[in-house]
Motif scaffolding. Structure first.
Motif, PDB file in Angstrom:
ATOM      1  N   LEU A   1       0.826  -1.208   0.000  1.00  9.83           N
ATOM      2  CA  LEU A   1       0.000   0.000   0.000  1.00  9.83           C
ATOM      3  C   LEU A   1       0.861   1.259   0.000  1.00  9.83           C
ATOM      4  O   LEU A   1       0.363   2.338  -0.327  1.00  9.83           O
ATOM      5  N   ILE A   2       2.126   1.110   0.396  1.00  8.24           N
ATOM      6  CA  ILE A   2       3.084   2.210   0.309  1.00  8.24           C
ATOM      7  C   ILE A   2       4.416   1.664  -0.177  1.00  8.24           C
ATOM      8  O   ILE A   2       4.712   0.484  -0.004  1.00  8.24           O
ATOM      9  N   GLN A   3       5.199   2.546  -0.795  1.00  8.52           N
ATOM     10  CA  GLN A   3       6.549   2.193  -1.246  1.00  8.52           C
ATOM     11  C   GLN A   3       7.459   2.104  -0.035  1.00  8.52           C
ATOM     12  O   GLN A   3       7.407   2.963   0.845  1.00  8.52           O
ATOM     13  N   PRO A   4       8.318   1.100   0.024  1.00  5.28           N
ATOM     14  CA  PRO A   4       9.252   1.032   1.153  1.00  5.28           C
ATOM     15  C   PRO A   4      10.336   2.098   1.042  1.00  5.28           C
ATOM     16  O   PRO A   4      10.689   2.533  -0.059  1.00  5.28           O
ATOM     17  N   LEU A   5      10.814   2.500   2.181  1.00  6.91           N
ATOM     18  CA  LEU A   5      11.944   3.410   2.237  1.00  6.91           C
ATOM     19  C   LEU A   5      13.218   2.631   1.900  1.00  6.91           C
ATOM     20  O   LEU A   5      13.262   1.411   2.080  1.00  6.91           O
ATOM     21  N   ALA A   6      14.237   3.337   1.464  1.00  8.45           N
ATOM     22  CA  ALA A   6      15.545   2.707   1.295  1.00  8.45           C
ATOM     23  C   ALA A   6      16.017   2.233   2.670  1.00  8.45           C
ATOM     24  O   ALA A   6      15.709   2.863   3.689  1.00  8.45           O
ATOM     25  N   LYS A   7      16.750   1.150   2.713  1.00 10.75           N
ATOM     26  CA  LYS A   7      17.180   0.564   3.996  1.00 10.75           C
ATOM     27  C   LYS A   7      17.899   1.576   4.887  1.00 10.75           C
ATOM     28  O   LYS A   7      17.702   1.587   6.093  1.00 10.75           O
ATOM     29  N   ASP A   8      18.719   2.442   4.291  1.00 12.22           N
ATOM     30  CA  ASP A   8      19.461   3.416   5.096  1.00 12.22           C
ATOM     31  C   ASP A   8      18.602   4.599   5.537  1.00 12.22           C
ATOM     32  O   ASP A   8      19.036   5.430   6.319  1.00 12.22           O
ATOM     33  N   LYS A   9      17.359   4.674   5.055  1.00 11.02           N
ATOM     34  CA  LYS A   9      16.438   5.758   5.425  1.00 11.02           C
ATOM     35  C   LYS A   9      15.329   5.293   6.363  1.00 11.02           C
ATOM     36  O   LYS A   9      14.445   6.064   6.711  1.00 11.02           O
ATOM     37  N   GLU A  10      15.350   4.028   6.760  1.00  9.52           N
ATOM     38  CA  GLU A  10      14.302   3.498   7.635  1.00  9.52           C
ATOM     39  C   GLU A  10      14.545   3.951   9.069  1.00  9.52           C
ATOM     40  O   GLU A  10      15.239   3.298   9.839  1.00  9.52           O
ATOM     41  N   ASP A  11      13.960   5.077   9.403  1.00  8.89           N
ATOM     42  CA  ASP A  11      14.021   5.570  10.780  1.00  8.89           C
ATOM     43  C   ASP A  11      12.663   6.166  11.127  1.00  8.89           C
ATOM     44  O   ASP A  11      11.781   6.279  10.275  1.00  8.89           O
ATOM     45  N   GLY A  12      12.487   6.505  12.380  1.00  4.59           N
ATOM     46  CA  GLY A  12      11.199   6.995  12.867  1.00  4.59           C
ATOM     47  C   GLY A  12      10.630   8.169  12.087  1.00  4.59           C
ATOM     48  O   GLY A  12       9.484   8.107  11.630  1.00  4.59           O
ATOM     49  N   PRO A  13      11.399   9.250  11.909  1.00  6.22           N
ATOM     50  CA  PRO A  13      10.845  10.408  11.184  1.00  6.22           C
ATOM     51  C   PRO A  13      10.439  10.080   9.746  1.00  6.22           C
ATOM     52  O   PRO A  13       9.405  10.548   9.275  1.00  6.22           O
ATOM     53  N   ASN A  14      11.226   9.279   9.050  1.00  5.79           N
ATOM     54  CA  ASN A  14      10.881   8.933   7.671  1.00  5.79           C
ATOM     55  C   ASN A  14       9.673   8.014   7.603  1.00  5.79           C
ATOM     56  O   ASN A  14       8.847   8.131   6.696  1.00  5.79           O
ATOM     57  N   MET A  15       9.544   7.097   8.562  1.00  8.49           N
ATOM     58  CA  MET A  15       8.364   6.229   8.592  1.00  8.49           C
ATOM     59  C   MET A  15       7.111   7.050   8.880  1.00  8.49           C
ATOM     60  O   MET A  15       6.068   6.846   8.260  1.00  8.49           O
ATOM     61  N   LYS A  16       7.215   7.983   9.811  1.00 19.06           N
ATOM     62  CA  LYS A  16       6.081   8.867  10.101  1.00 19.06           C
ATOM     63  C   LYS A  16       5.696   9.656   8.861  1.00 19.06           C
ATOM     64  O   LYS A  16       4.512   9.799   8.544  1.00 19.06           O
ATOM     65  N   HIS A  17       6.700  10.170   8.157  1.00 20.86           N
ATOM     66  CA  HIS A  17       6.436  10.943   6.946  1.00 20.86           C
ATOM     67  C   HIS A  17       5.720  10.088   5.903  1.00 20.86           C
ATOM     68  O   HIS A  17       4.776  10.555   5.252  1.00 20.86           O
ATOM     69  N   LYS A  18       6.137   8.841   5.749  1.00 20.81           N
ATOM     70  CA  LYS A  18       5.483   7.940   4.806  1.00 20.81           C
ATOM     71  C   LYS A  18       4.016   7.716   5.184  1.00 20.81           C
ATOM     72  O   LYS A  18       3.143   7.683   4.316  1.00 20.81           O
ATOM     73  N   LEU A  19       3.750   7.555   6.482  1.00 16.90           N
ATOM     74  CA  LEU A  19       2.372   7.363   6.927  1.00 16.90           C
ATOM     75  C   LEU A  19       1.543   8.622   6.677  1.00 16.90           C
ATOM     76  O   LEU A  19       0.374   8.532   6.291  1.00 16.90           O
ATOM     77  N   ILE A  20       2.139   9.788   6.883  1.00 16.25           N
ATOM     78  CA  ILE A  20       1.445  11.053   6.615  1.00 16.25           C
ATOM     79  C   ILE A  20       1.124  11.167   5.129  1.00 16.25           C
ATOM     80  O   ILE A  20       0.001  11.551   4.753  1.00 16.25           O
ATOM     81  N   LEU A  21       2.081  10.830   4.268  1.00 20.10           N
ATOM     82  CA  LEU A  21       1.822  10.866   2.825  1.00 20.10           C
ATOM     83  C   LEU A  21       0.727   9.881   2.444  1.00 20.10           C
ATOM     84  O   LEU A  21      -0.150  10.184   1.634  1.00 20.10           O
TER      85      LEU A  21
END
Length: 86
Positions: free
Chosen positions: A52-72
């Motif tokens: 349902l969402i594109q995964p982040l790059a492995k080196d970008k998988e952190d809390g702020p980026n995951m939150k941003h993905k959920l917001i998008l």
């Protein structure tokens, strides 16, 4: 990372809908001992697994980026004239 005007409210809504989605998929409810950080990661990983969402790059998988993905993700689910998108 572009920030939304109502990020906190959008994240809260994404988490509510994400938890509901997880329950419909057969997951147990999150207990009171589960941290918000862990809830974000769990919902993020479920949405990635279900494509349902594109995964982040492995080196970008952190809390702020995951939150941003959920917001998008939730921003794209809402109608264009929704109050949180203005």
């Amino acid at each position: 990372m572009k920030h939304q005007k109502h990020e906190a409210q959008l994240l809260k809504l994404a988490m509510e809908i994400g938890v509901g989605y997880a329950k419909k998929r057969g997951f147990a409810d999150f207990g009171k001992g589960i941290s918000p950080k862990d809830k974000v990661e769990c919902i993020y990983r479920l949405l990635v697994t279900d494509k349902l969402i594109q995964p982040l790059a492995k080196d970008k998988e952190d809390g702020p980026n995951m939150k941003h993905k959920l917001i998008l993700w939730i921003s794209r689910q809402l109608p264009e004239d929704h109050e949180l998108l203005n």
